[in-house]
Design a protein around this motif. Structure first.
Motif, short mmCIF file in Angstrom:
data_model
loop_
_atom_site.label_atom_id
_atom_site.label_comp_id
_atom_site.label_asym_id
_atom_site.label_seq_id
_atom_site.Cartn_x
_atom_site.Cartn_y
_atom_site.Cartn_z
N THR A 1 -10.45 66.37 -13.15
CA THR A 1 -10.72 66.10 -11.38
C THR A 1 -12.31 66.32 -11.08
OG1 THR A 1 -8.52 66.20 -10.96
CG2 THR A 1 -9.90 66.08 -9.30
N THR B 1 -14.87 66.32 -7.79
CA THR B 1 -14.89 66.18 -6.37
C THR B 1 -16.40 66.25 -5.76
OG1 THR B 1 -12.69 67.25 -5.92
CG2 THR B 1 -14.23 66.82 -4.25
N VAL C 1 -19.31 53.26 -8.06
CA VAL C 1 -18.66 54.17 -9.11
C VAL C 1 -18.61 53.13 -10.39
CG1 VAL C 1 -16.95 55.52 -9.99
CG2 VAL C 1 -17.57 55.62 -7.37
N TRP D 1 -10.51 56.37 -8.84
CA TRP D 1 -11.42 57.20 -7.85
C TRP D 1 -11.02 56.76 -6.42
CZ3 TRP D 1 -14.43 54.72 -4.29
CH2 TRP D 1 -14.92 53.28 -4.87
N LEU E 1 -15.77 62.08 -2.58
CA LEU E 1 -15.18 61.06 -3.41
C LEU E 1 -14.69 61.67 -4.60
CD1 LEU E 1 -15.45 58.25 -4.97
CD2 LEU E 1 -17.78 59.09 -5.64
N LEU F 1 -12.83 61.77 -8.26
CA LEU F 1 -12.27 60.86 -9.35
C LEU F 1 -11.49 61.53 -10.17
CD1 LEU F 1 -15.75 60.89 -8.96
CD2 LEU F 1 -15.68 59.16 -10.67
N GLN F 2 -10.39 60.78 -10.69
CA GLN F 2 -9.43 61.56 -11.48
C GLN F 2 -9.69 60.84 -13.11
OE1 GLN F 2 -7.45 63.56 -9.87
NE2 GLN F 2 -6.31 64.45 -11.87
#
Length: 114
Positions: free
Chosen positions: A21, A23, A37, A72, A80, A82-83
């Motif tokens: 993850t 951030t 992205v 994301w 923002l 994102l995983q």
């Protein structure tokens, strides 16, 4: 259990054995249409549409992700998130991107049943 790190002036990240993850702090009140992205199975590129010359992230990932399971989102208009789903889900990453500072993953090495 997870671990991670901070990439100064860019982002904070954490991980489990299956996911990373990320951030990224953003200026207030942004929406998805305000960011770019570009995730690939081995690369990551992030920028604000208002400042495409100064990318927030533009680097190769240290390991491969499953692109179809990664996503994301913007949270609270100023983050923002994102995983990223790891392809190899039995190893810790020592960094998100190849040029990021490395963390020590030895204390959190997964125990594989015998």
């Amino acid at each position: 259990m997870g671990n991670g790190g901070t990439v100064d002036r860019k982002y904070v990240w954490s991980q489990t054995l299956s996911e990373v993850t990320i951030t990224i702090p953003l200026p207030s009140k942004l929406r998805a249409k305000d960011v770019v992205v570009d995730m690939g199975k081995n690369k990551l590129k992030v920028a604000l549409k208002t400042d495409l010359k100064n990318l927030i992230v533009d680097d190769a990932l240290t390991n491969t992700i499953i692109l179809d399971d990664s996503f994301w989102t913007i949270e609270d208009g100023d983050k923002l998130v994102l995983q990223l789903t790891k392809l190899s889900q039995m190893e810790w990453w020592d960094a998100v991107c190849k040029n990021d500072p490395k963390i020590d993953t030895k204390p959190t090495s997964p125990r594989i049943p015998t």
